[in-house]
Design an enzyme around this catalytic site. Structure first.
Site, PDB file in Angstrom:
ATOM      1  N   ASP A 122       1.081   3.058   3.525  1.00 55.05           N
ATOM      2  CA  ASP A 122       0.211   4.147   3.070  1.00 55.05           C
ATOM      3  C   ASP A 122       1.039   5.404   2.805  1.00 55.05           C
ATOM      4  O   ASP A 122       0.585   6.525   3.074  1.00 55.05           O
ATOM      5  CB  ASP A 122      -0.929   4.424   4.057  1.00 55.05           C
ATOM      6  CG  ASP A 122      -2.054   5.229   3.418  1.00 55.05           C
ATOM      7  OD1 ASP A 122      -2.011   5.448   2.188  1.00 55.05           O
ATOM      8  OD2 ASP A 122      -2.984   5.649   4.142  1.00 55.05           O
ATOM      9  N   GLU A 171     -14.300  19.047  -1.816  1.00 50.50           N
ATOM     10  CA  GLU A 171     -13.743  20.406  -1.857  1.00 50.50           C
ATOM     11  C   GLU A 171     -12.353  20.453  -2.457  1.00 50.50           C
ATOM     12  O   GLU A 171     -11.780  21.515  -2.635  1.00 50.50           O
ATOM     13  CB  GLU A 171     -13.651  20.967  -0.443  1.00 50.50           C
ATOM     14  CG  GLU A 171     -14.952  21.540   0.015  1.00 50.50           C
ATOM     15  CD  GLU A 171     -14.780  22.188   1.355  1.00 50.50           C
ATOM     16  OE1 GLU A 171     -13.916  23.063   1.505  1.00 50.50           O
ATOM     17  OE2 GLU A 171     -15.523  21.792   2.260  1.00 50.50           O
ATOM     18  N   ASN A 220      -4.304   5.840  -7.644  1.00 54.14           N
ATOM     19  CA  ASN A 220      -4.813   7.225  -7.720  1.00 54.14           C
ATOM     20  C   ASN A 220      -3.766   8.172  -8.293  1.00 54.14           C
ATOM     21  O   ASN A 220      -3.292   9.094  -7.665  1.00 54.14           O
ATOM     22  CB  ASN A 220      -5.350   7.722  -6.359  1.00 54.14           C
ATOM     23  CG  ASN A 220      -4.321   7.716  -5.245  1.00 54.14           C
ATOM     24  OD1 ASN A 220      -3.386   6.934  -5.250  1.00 54.14           O
ATOM     25  ND2 ASN A 220      -4.505   8.600  -4.284  1.00 54.14           N
ATOM     26  N   HIS A 227       2.779  14.678  -0.081  1.00 51.84           N
ATOM     27  CA  HIS A 227       2.351  15.933  -0.724  1.00 51.84           C
ATOM     28  C   HIS A 227       3.428  16.957  -0.391  1.00 51.84           C
ATOM     29  O   HIS A 227       4.148  16.804   0.607  1.00 51.84           O
ATOM     30  CB  HIS A 227       0.996  16.387  -0.172  1.00 51.84           C
ATOM     31  CG  HIS A 227      -0.097  15.389  -0.363  1.00 51.84           C
ATOM     32  ND1 HIS A 227      -0.748  15.214  -1.559  1.00 51.84           N
ATOM     33  CD2 HIS A 227      -0.638  14.483   0.497  1.00 51.84           C
ATOM     34  CE1 HIS A 227      -1.652  14.240  -1.429  1.00 51.84           C
ATOM     35  NE2 HIS A 227      -1.600  13.784  -0.194  1.00 51.84           N
ATOM     36  N   HIS A 278       0.827  -1.214   0.000  1.00 53.89           N
ATOM     37  CA  HIS A 278       0.000   0.000   0.000  1.00 53.89           C
ATOM     38  C   HIS A 278       0.859   1.261   0.000  1.00 53.89           C
ATOM     39  O   HIS A 278       1.200   1.792   1.050  1.00 53.89           O
ATOM     40  CB  HIS A 278      -0.897  -0.029   1.254  1.00 53.89           C
ATOM     41  CG  HIS A 278      -1.922   1.058   1.305  1.00 53.89           C
ATOM     42  ND1 HIS A 278      -2.997   1.022   2.179  1.00 53.89           N
ATOM     43  CD2 HIS A 278      -2.061   2.213   0.637  1.00 53.89           C
ATOM     44  CE1 HIS A 278      -3.734   2.099   2.026  1.00 53.89           C
ATOM     45  NE2 HIS A 278      -3.187   2.852   1.099  1.00 53.89           N
ATOM     46  N   PHE A 302       2.783   6.425  -5.179  1.00 54.33           N
ATOM     47  CA  PHE A 302       4.015   7.021  -5.715  1.00 54.33           C
ATOM     48  C   PHE A 302       3.766   8.201  -6.660  1.00 54.33           C
ATOM     49  O   PHE A 302       4.708   8.767  -7.193  1.00 54.33           O
ATOM     50  CB  PHE A 302       4.867   5.961  -6.401  1.00 54.33           C
ATOM     51  CG  PHE A 302       5.565   5.032  -5.440  1.00 54.33           C
ATOM     52  CD1 PHE A 302       6.067   5.495  -4.229  1.00 54.33           C
ATOM     53  CD2 PHE A 302       5.722   3.686  -5.739  1.00 54.33           C
ATOM     54  CE1 PHE A 302       6.727   4.644  -3.346  1.00 54.33           C
ATOM     55  CE2 PHE A 302       6.373   2.827  -4.862  1.00 54.33           C
ATOM     56  CZ  PHE A 302       6.874   3.305  -3.671  1.00 54.33           C
ATOM     57  N   ARG A 303       2.506   8.542  -6.927  1.00 53.95           N
ATOM     58  CA  ARG A 303       2.183   9.814  -7.626  1.00 53.95           C
ATOM     59  C   ARG A 303       2.579   9.874  -9.086  1.00 53.95           C
ATOM     60  O   ARG A 303       2.571  10.968  -9.658  1.00 53.95           O
ATOM     61  CB  ARG A 303       2.847  11.002  -6.908  1.00 53.95           C
ATOM     62  CG  ARG A 303       2.724  11.045  -5.396  1.00 53.95           C
ATOM     63  CD  ARG A 303       1.313  10.882  -4.985  1.00 53.95           C
ATOM     64  NE  ARG A 303       1.062  11.253  -3.595  1.00 53.95           N
ATOM     65  CZ  ARG A 303      -0.071  10.972  -2.980  1.00 53.95           C
ATOM     66  NH1 ARG A 303      -1.034  10.309  -3.623  1.00 53.95           N
ATOM     67  NH2 ARG A 303      -0.259  11.333  -1.742  1.00 53.95           N
ATOM     68  N   HIS A 306      -7.071   0.635   6.560  1.00 56.84           N
ATOM     69  CA  HIS A 306      -7.213   1.690   7.591  1.00 56.84           C
ATOM     70  C   HIS A 306      -8.015   1.248   8.806  1.00 56.84           C
ATOM     71  O   HIS A 306      -8.799   2.038   9.355  1.00 56.84           O
ATOM     72  CB  HIS A 306      -7.863   2.946   6.986  1.00 56.84           C
ATOM     73  CG  HIS A 306      -7.195   3.439   5.747  1.00 56.84           C
ATOM     74  ND1 HIS A 306      -5.853   3.703   5.674  1.00 56.84           N
ATOM     75  CD2 HIS A 306      -7.691   3.705   4.499  1.00 56.84           C
ATOM     76  CE1 HIS A 306      -5.545   4.115   4.448  1.00 56.84           C
ATOM     77  NE2 HIS A 306      -6.653   4.115   3.712  1.00 56.84           N
ATOM     78  N   HIS A 312     -10.844   1.189   0.781  1.00 55.26           N
ATOM     79  CA  HIS A 312     -10.742   2.301   1.735  1.00 55.26           C
ATOM     80  C   HIS A 312     -12.174   2.560   2.201  1.00 55.26           C
ATOM     81  O   HIS A 312     -12.990   3.069   1.441  1.00 55.26           O
ATOM     82  CB  HIS A 312     -10.164   3.512   0.992  1.00 55.26           C
ATOM     83  CG  HIS A 312     -10.017   4.738   1.797  1.00 55.26           C
ATOM     84  ND1 HIS A 312      -8.800   5.345   2.019  1.00 55.26           N
ATOM     85  CD2 HIS A 312     -10.921   5.508   2.432  1.00 55.26           C
ATOM     86  CE1 HIS A 312      -8.968   6.420   2.762  1.00 55.26           C
ATOM     87  NE2 HIS A 312     -10.250   6.555   3.010  1.00 55.26           N
TER      88      HIS A 312
HETATM   89  O1  DOR Z   1      -5.414  10.610   3.092  1.00 59.54           O
HETATM   90  C1  DOR Z   1      -5.201   9.864   2.154  1.00 59.54           C
HETATM   91  N1  DOR Z   1      -4.224  10.148   1.286  1.00 59.54           N
HETATM   92  N2  DOR Z   1      -5.979   8.775   1.970  1.00 59.54           N
HETATM   93  C2  DOR Z   1      -5.893   8.033   0.873  1.00 59.54           C
HETATM   94  O2  DOR Z   1      -6.654   7.111   0.740  1.00 59.54           O
HETATM   95  C3  DOR Z   1      -4.967   8.406  -0.207  1.00 59.54           C
HETATM   96  C4  DOR Z   1      -3.848   9.207   0.296  1.00 59.54           C
HETATM   97  C5  DOR Z   1      -3.132   9.929  -0.796  1.00 59.54           C
HETATM   98  O3  DOR Z   1      -2.997   9.358  -1.882  1.00 59.54           O
HETATM   99  O4  DOR Z   1      -2.681  11.063  -0.570  1.00 59.54           O
END
Ligand code: DOR
Length: 456
Positions: A318, A152, A94, A322, A60, A63-64, A245, A186
């Site tokens: 996880d 949002e 994602n 950012h 989990h 890596f963006r 989670h 999730h």
């Molecule tokens: O807070 C979160 N950030 N929950 C997630 O399920 C994804 C993760 C993210 O990709 O930043």
């Protein structure tokens, strides 16, 4: 003749700890010999009393890449993984574009092949149930769904990776069941979470503390109602369900009951919840840089019991970085700033500290981070173990190292950690993948692309 023999008085194979010589040939563990026995090898590594454990398997991480490579990319993320003792990674879908189609999955696996320094697989998105069989054939390791998306902000929970329609969710359960792969979910009920976030905003405003409380309104009803739905769908269809989670009293009770009934359910806990967001003072001091979800005291007790007693099977990092610039506006409005934080380089240090403090046994940490995640993705015997036949993936630990975590010196692109300042005992000294040293004391020793696929 062997390629390498590694000697230590403390080798944990995943099943047992023993003094041993690990005999390695062609990247595989070919034998475990007693210390003192004669072993002929091209190279020898005497580690004295340093503890050697299997490389971690992280099912989990985020890596963006593609789409958000200013936060992290497949090279930087997997380098950070190597520094944290993680030798096999499975990243989440994602990204932009998200991994919802077989073509995108193939392109992503090619990209991993070019960039990853550790072995890898990918968890594909299950938002389009009709594509699930093809995604499995194209090499998905598992499937991932969010049950809620952000209203949002546009990231990290985008509508493109979430399923809020129960019929579509049920179809996804059916299709994933047909593949035999696990479905990672999730659990957040979309409508209930939106109700709770409006209530939190009305009552407390939009600061980080209000955001933290919003998840727990109604005694975590948004989380628990989602878990109840997932367990009912699992009961009905039989899919291999992996609940992410796990951190609420009631959610844990339901998962524990389903497991006791012999159902195909596994649970995951995450280091941010175990070490960071279960500390209200830290939430107040670090705000957006730790959130994520708050874990109040009663839930914290339940989560740790579940981790110790086996209700939780897997710890997934996880890892969800950012940038500082993206997080800072969260001090004013956390509902508009991205949630999630980096973790892949730090979690073994935190867990080793928990072992030192007597909160977890070393055996349990290795089950949670090596043996069980490998089992979840069908790699038992190959990854997450040092028994003969396995890939020679191992981590050499320095258990005497005491220092605060400092994200500014990490290999993360973002340069911070939610655990900054937490003093840990024990660290990764060296990491080996298939018998090759890939990391030592802050430095990655192999080129991008050294990692290989583990699925298919
Ligand atoms: O807070 C979160 N950030 N929950 C997630 O399920 C994804 C993760 C993210 O990709 O930043």
């Amino acid at each position: 003749m062997a390629d390498l023999v590694v000697r230590s008085t403390r080798v944990h194979t995943g099943l047992r700890e023993l003094p041993a010589q690990i005999v390695i040939k062609d990247g595989l563990v070919t034998g475990l010999r007693e210390l003192g026995e004669t072993v002929v090898a091209a190279r020898e590594l005497d580690l004295g009393d340093q503890l050697v454990i299997p490389g971690l398997v992280d099912t989990h991480c985020h890596f963006r890449d593609p789409g958000f490579t200013h936060k992290e990319d497949l090279a930087s993320g997997t380098r950070a993984a190597a520094s944290g003792g993680v030798t096999t990674v499975f990243d989440m879908p994602n990204t932009e574009p998200p991994t919802t189609t077989p073509d995108r999955l193939r392109a992503h696996l090619d990209d991993l092949d070019r960039k990853s320094v550790v072995d890898y697989g990918h968890n594909a998105s299950a938002v389009e149930p009709d594509l699930i069989p093809e995604l499995a054939a194209a090499g998905a390791a598992a499937f991932k769904l969010w049950m809620s998306y952000d209203v949002e902000r546009t990231y990290p929970h985008s509508p493109s990776t979430a399923v809020t329609d129960r019929a579509v969710l049920y179809r996804a359960f059916e299709e994933v069941a047909g593949t035999g792969l696990p479905l990672y979910v999730h659990p957040t009920d979309h409508e209930l979470y939106n109700l709770n976030s409006s209530r939190a905003k009305e009552q407390w405003g939009v600061d980080p503390a209000s955001y933290a409380r919003s998840f727990r309104l109604g005694d975590s009803v948004a989380f628990n109602a989602a878990v109840a739905t997932l367990l009912e769908f699992q009961r009905s269809v039989g899919t291999r369900l992996h609940v992410l989670h796990l951190s609420s009293v009631e959610g844990i009770r339901m998962v524990r009951e389903a497991k006791a009934a012999g159902r195909s359910v596994t649970g995951e806990a995450n280091p941010f919840a175990m070490f960071v967001t279960n500390d209200w003072d830290r939430i107040e001091q670090r705000g957006p840089f730790v959130l994520g979800q708050w874990v109040p005291p009663a839930d914290d007790v339940a989560m740790w019991s579940a981790i110790v007693d086996g209700t939780v099977d897997v710890i997934g990092s996880d890892h969800a970085p950012h940038t500082t610039e993206e997080k800072l506006p969260g001090w004013k409005d956390m509902f508009a700033a991205p949630s999630g934080s980096p973790m892949i380089a730090d979690y073994l240090r935190l867990l080793l500290t928990a072992v030192h403090d007597g909160r977890l046994t070393l055996d349990r940490v290795i089950e949670l981070c090596c043996v069980n995640p490998a089992q979840l993705v069908g790699l038992t015997g190959r990854k997450g173990t040092l028994e003969p036949g396995a890939d020679a993936d191992f981590v050499v630990l320095d258990l005497d190292h005491v220092a605060p975590i400092d994200g500014s010196t990490s290999l993360y692109k973002c340069g911070w950690s939610p655990a900054d300042g937490i003093v840990t005992r024990g660290r990764v000294h060296r990491t080996f993948l298939r018998g090759t040293e890939i990391y030592r004391d802050g430095e990655v020793l192999v080129d991008e692309g050294f990692g290989r696929p583990v699925i298919g």
